[in-house]
Design an enzyme around this catalytic site. Structure first.
Site, mmCIF file in Angstrom:
data_model
loop_
_atom_site.group_PDB
_atom_site.id
_atom_site.type_symbol
_atom_site.label_atom_id
_atom_site.label_comp_id
_atom_site.label_asym_id
_atom_site.label_seq_id
_atom_site.Cartn_x
_atom_site.Cartn_y
_atom_site.Cartn_z
ATOM 1 N N HIS A 6 10.218 -42.767 3.198
ATOM 2 C CA HIS A 6 8.919 -42.313 2.642
ATOM 3 C C HIS A 6 8.152 -43.548 2.173
ATOM 4 C CE1 HIS A 6 6.458 -39.293 0.139
ATOM 5 N NE2 HIS A 6 5.883 -40.474 -0.023
ATOM 6 N N LEU A 62 1.608 -47.136 3.614
ATOM 7 C CA LEU A 62 1.169 -48.470 4.043
ATOM 8 C C LEU A 62 -0.341 -48.630 3.963
ATOM 9 C CD1 LEU A 62 3.398 -49.147 7.194
ATOM 10 C CD2 LEU A 62 3.566 -50.261 4.949
ATOM 11 N N ARG A 63 -1.074 -47.510 3.808
ATOM 12 C CA ARG A 63 -2.549 -47.542 3.808
ATOM 13 C C ARG A 63 -3.063 -48.111 5.127
ATOM 14 N NH1 ARG A 63 -1.496 -44.280 -0.360
ATOM 15 N NH2 ARG A 63 -1.167 -45.334 -2.344
ATOM 16 N N ASN A 87 -1.336 -39.930 4.559
ATOM 17 C CA ASN A 87 -2.444 -39.562 3.642
ATOM 18 C C ASN A 87 -3.489 -40.663 3.537
ATOM 19 O OD1 ASN A 87 -0.613 -41.166 2.146
ATOM 20 N ND2 ASN A 87 -1.235 -40.239 0.199
ATOM 21 N N LYS A 130 4.034 -33.812 7.582
ATOM 22 C CA LYS A 130 4.013 -33.864 6.120
ATOM 23 C C LYS A 130 3.218 -32.706 5.526
ATOM 24 C CE LYS A 130 4.386 -35.394 1.938
ATOM 25 N NZ LYS A 130 4.717 -36.628 1.277
ATOM 26 N N HIS A 186 6.034 -32.433 0.021
ATOM 27 C CA HIS A 186 5.717 -32.818 -1.355
ATOM 28 C C HIS A 186 5.854 -31.539 -2.176
ATOM 29 C CE1 HIS A 186 3.495 -35.303 -4.456
ATOM 30 N NE2 HIS A 186 3.538 -34.093 -4.999
ATOM 31 N N HIS A 232 10.978 -37.194 -2.463
ATOM 32 C CA HIS A 232 10.926 -37.792 -3.801
ATOM 33 C C HIS A 232 11.249 -36.781 -4.903
ATOM 34 C CE1 HIS A 232 6.950 -36.100 -3.419
ATOM 35 N NE2 HIS A 232 6.414 -37.138 -2.801
ATOM 36 N N LEU A 263 3.339 -39.602 -8.769
ATOM 37 C CA LEU A 263 3.572 -38.172 -8.580
ATOM 38 C C LEU A 263 4.670 -37.964 -7.553
ATOM 39 C CD1 LEU A 263 -0.104 -36.913 -8.689
ATOM 40 C CD2 LEU A 263 1.705 -36.431 -10.358
ATOM 41 N N ASP A 281 8.730 -44.167 -1.564
ATOM 42 C CA ASP A 281 7.396 -43.728 -1.988
ATOM 43 C C ASP A 281 6.604 -44.910 -2.548
ATOM 44 O OD1 ASP A 281 5.249 -42.056 -2.358
ATOM 45 O OD2 ASP A 281 6.045 -41.082 -4.156
ATOM 46 N N HIS A 285 -1.704 -49.216 -4.977
ATOM 47 C CA HIS A 285 -3.089 -49.041 -5.431
ATOM 48 C C HIS A 285 -3.465 -50.355 -6.106
ATOM 49 C CE1 HIS A 285 -3.330 -44.645 -4.859
ATOM 50 N NE2 HIS A 285 -2.083 -44.618 -5.266
ATOM 51 N N ALA A 288 -2.199 -42.374 -8.995
ATOM 52 C CA ALA A 288 -0.746 -42.197 -9.077
ATOM 53 C C ALA A 288 -0.079 -43.027 -7.994
ATOM 54 C CB ALA A 288 -0.404 -40.727 -8.883
HETATM 55 C C1 NCD Z 1 1.178 -41.341 -3.423
HETATM 56 C C2 NCD Z 1 -0.033 -42.167 -2.940
HETATM 57 O O1 NCD Z 1 -0.544 -42.981 -3.722
HETATM 58 O O2 NCD Z 1 -0.430 -42.011 -1.797
HETATM 59 N N1 NCD Z 1 1.236 -41.422 -4.856
HETATM 60 C C3 NCD Z 1 2.326 -41.209 -5.620
HETATM 61 O O3 NCD Z 1 2.192 -41.193 -6.850
HETATM 62 N N2 NCD Z 1 3.519 -41.037 -5.100
HETATM 63 C C4 NCD Z 1 1.101 -39.955 -2.910
HETATM 64 C C5 NCD Z 1 2.391 -39.179 -3.026
HETATM 65 O O4 NCD Z 1 3.368 -39.466 -2.326
HETATM 66 O O5 NCD Z 1 2.452 -38.241 -3.833
HETATM 67 ZN ZN ZN Z 2 4.350 -40.635 -1.341
#
Ligand code: NCD
Ligand code: ZN
Length: 346
Positions: free
Chosen positions: A14, A17-18, A42, A100, A137, A175, A220, A248, A252, A264
């Site tokens: 999980h 990578l953006r 996402n 997902k 999720h 997660h 999260l 995960d 950011h 998050a």
């Molecule tokens: C993740 C994200 O920033 O894309 N954030 C997180 O807190 N884990 C999204 C996710 O996996 O819930």
């Molecule tokens: Zn995630």
């Protein structure tokens, strides 16, 4: 005292990578030591179709350092308009390894997710038929449900009924953060596994909230009470094949984390393996690390483990990691476990 261990090269089941500059900055942090990773879809806009996934895979491959065997394992973002035939074709082509499921509004960039599971049943039925894994999720989004209870309520109201309806559907409970999550996965005799992050093995909710608010520990699902962290530790270090690593790691920029309404996500890619060796050694379970990080995940995804190995070595003094990774969008703070790290990948 063990000074070094050699394990099958790990995978991350999980990973975020953006895209663009952020992708280029964070990808080497994972590609350095990991063989493969399940890539979260996402993005903005999300990776919804097989065409989107192929294009995203190509951008990841183009951003990879030249000397690496790292392989991204792509996923599709499930929406209420997802076409079962497109999903099945992407799986048959070997392009995707999972779909997902984000409950709409549950987390970062989840607005296009699922509002009502009934609206995606045709896709889930097709996935069940072809053996394609659903990554979930697992948090309800009902504002009346306390955020610390959202995982447990999801298990009772969505996950368990789904598994009764489609017992052959292969599911990753992603997660997990609670004792209820651990117990539920242990109660399943087939088709259910769970990923556990590095940071949820290390922090509880006090780390976020006691003595001042610590935005870099906010993710999260949010970290829970200590008893839940201990249940996750016991599951991860037990060697039980149903539990495996999904970091995960969710980068950011500091500017986006340190806001009145901050994002998050914990960014753990840089020091995850050092943190894990520390955790497993502390619990007298270094011999189980390979199962958690390198063997259980491939078995769940019906893939062979990586063919090569890595060696983790224990140093006499603390291994210093960068406090943050510089990106063109701004700095991304690396997860601080709150203790000295002595293990590093040789
Ligand atoms: C993740 C994200 O920033 O894309 N954030 C997180 O807190 N884990 C999204 C996710 O996996 O819930
Ligand atoms: Zn995630």
């Amino acid at each position: 005292m063990t000074k070094s261990i050699t394990i099958t090269r790990p995978d991350d089941w999980h990973l975020h990578l953006r895209d663009g500059d952020m992708l280029r900055a964070v990808l080497p942090e994972t590609a350095r030591d990991f063989g493969r990773a399940i890539i979260m879809p996402n993005l903005v806009p999300p990776v919804v179709t097989s065409k989107d996934a192929a294009a995203y895979r190509d951008r990841i491959m183009a951003a990879l350092p030249t000397v690496t065997s790292f392989k991204p394992l792509m996923t599709l973002y499930l929406t209420e308009r997802t076409d079962p035939a497109d999903v099945a074709a992407a799986f048959e082509d070997g392009l995707i390894h999972a779909v997902k499921y984000y409950p709409a509004g549950a987390t970062t960039n989840s607005d296009s997710g699922v509002s009502n599971i009934k609206n995606v049943m045709q896709v889930l039925e097709k996935m069940s038929e072809i053996g394609l894994n659903l990554c979930i999720h697992g948090e309800v989004t009902n504002p009346e449900i306390d955020i610390f209870d959202r995982e447990a309520v999801f298990i009772d109201t969505i996950l368990d009924p789904l598994r009764s309806e489609l017992p052959d559907l292969r599911i990753t409970s992603e997660h997990i953060t609670t004792k209820q999550g651990v117990d539920y996965v242990k109660s399943a005799d087939q088709n259910l596994g769970a990923s556990i992050t590095t940071h949820h093995l290390i922090i509880n909710r006090n780390h976020i909230l006691a003595g001042g608010i610590k935005p870099h520990y906010y993710c999260l699902p949010v970290a829970k009470r200590e008893e839940h962290r201990l249940a996750l530790r016991a599951a991860a270090t037990s060697g039980d094949a149903r539990f495996f690593l999904g970091t995960d790691s969710a980068p950011h920029t500091d500017a986006n984390k340190l806001l009145p309404c901050g994002c998050a996500g914990c960014f753990t890619a840089t020091n995850t393996l050092s943190c894990l060796a520390h955790v497993f050694e502390e619990d007298g379970a270094l011999d189980q690390l390979e199962k958690f990080a390198s063997l259980n995940g491939p078995a769940h995804y019906r893939l062979a483990p990586n063919a090569d190995t890595i060696t983790l070595q224990k140093e006499n003094s603390a291994v210093i990691y960068p406090k943050s990774i510089a990106t063109a969008d701004g700095d991304v703070t690396v997860f601080d476990p709150g203790f000295d790290l002595r293990w590093r990948v040789a």
